[in-house]
Write a protein that holds these residues in place. Structure first.
Motif, PDB file in Angstrom:
ATOM      1  N   GLY A 115       2.994 -38.593  -1.737  1.00 51.35           N
ATOM      2  CA  GLY A 115       2.575 -39.463  -0.746  1.00 51.35           C
ATOM      3  C   GLY A 115       3.745 -39.252   0.488  1.00 51.35           C
ATOM      4  O   GLY A 115       4.184 -38.336   0.517  1.00 51.35           O
ATOM      5  N   GLY A 116       3.215 -39.900   1.556  1.00 49.21           N
ATOM      6  CA  GLY A 116       3.919 -39.985   2.840  1.00 49.21           C
ATOM      7  C   GLY A 116       3.586 -38.575   3.437  1.00 49.21           C
ATOM      8  O   GLY A 116       2.397 -38.035   3.281  1.00 49.21           O
ATOM      9  N   ASP A 117       4.509 -38.247   4.323  1.00 49.17           N
ATOM     10  CA  ASP A 117       4.439 -36.937   5.071  1.00 49.17           C
ATOM     11  C   ASP A 117       4.259 -35.800   4.163  1.00 49.17           C
ATOM     12  O   ASP A 117       3.577 -34.727   4.458  1.00 49.17           O
ATOM     13  CB  ASP A 117       5.599 -36.832   6.147  1.00 49.17           C
ATOM     14  CG  ASP A 117       5.358 -37.893   7.338  1.00 49.17           C
ATOM     15  OD1 ASP A 117       4.124 -38.474   7.430  1.00 49.17           O
ATOM     16  OD2 ASP A 117       6.336 -37.961   8.132  1.00 49.17           O
ATOM     17  N   LEU A 118       5.190 -35.632   3.031  1.00 46.33           N
ATOM     18  CA  LEU A 118       5.382 -34.704   2.141  1.00 46.33           C
ATOM     19  C   LEU A 118       3.969 -34.480   1.450  1.00 46.33           C
ATOM     20  O   LEU A 118       3.491 -33.476   1.388  1.00 46.33           O
ATOM     21  CB  LEU A 118       6.345 -34.849   1.137  1.00 46.33           C
ATOM     22  CG  LEU A 118       6.467 -33.911   0.268  1.00 46.33           C
ATOM     23  CD1 LEU A 118       6.899 -32.371   0.595  1.00 46.33           C
ATOM     24  CD2 LEU A 118       7.798 -34.158  -0.501  1.00 46.33           C
ATOM     25  N   GLY A 119       3.339 -35.774   1.136  1.00 45.98           N
ATOM     26  CA  GLY A 119       2.143 -35.704   0.291  1.00 45.98           C
ATOM     27  C   GLY A 119       1.000 -35.065   1.022  1.00 45.98           C
ATOM     28  O   GLY A 119       0.089 -34.262   0.745  1.00 45.98           O
TER      29      GLY A 119
END
Length: 102
Positions: A38-42
């Protein structure tokens, strides 16, 4: 690849993005896990999986999807569909038959 374990989030994201361009089939599990985060990493992980063009990537994605935990499986299936991986059709049909997409 070592930078993915860095404590600094922007470094992790940059490392994942780099693997999308420079990586190979052996990086599929790492990128799939990142994609499920999730988020920017996702987002970076999803894009990297979609961009990965080395030999054997589609087969590695299918193999990893068969044994991955559900969140990682979902990330892989999304990428498999985005990549239009014809070799993944039996996996997708099998998952649909056992209710994975219900």
């Amino acid at each position: 690849e070592q930078c993915i374990g860095a404590p600094d989030a922007p470094v992790k994201v940059a490392a994942v993005r780099a693997l999308g361009v420079l990586g190979d089939a052996s990086h599929v599990p790492t990128l799939a896990t990142a994609s499920a985060a999730g988020g920017d990493l996702g987002k970076a992980g999803s894009l990297a999986l979609d961009q990965l063009r080395a030999d054997g990537v589609d087969a590695a994605m299918v193999a990893h999807a068969r044994e991955a935990r559900p969140k990682v499986q979902a990330a892989l299936v999304r990428s498999i569909v985005a990549r239009r991986s014809a070799g993944a059709f039996p996996l997708l049909v099998g998952m649909a038959k056992i209710g994975k997409f219900a």
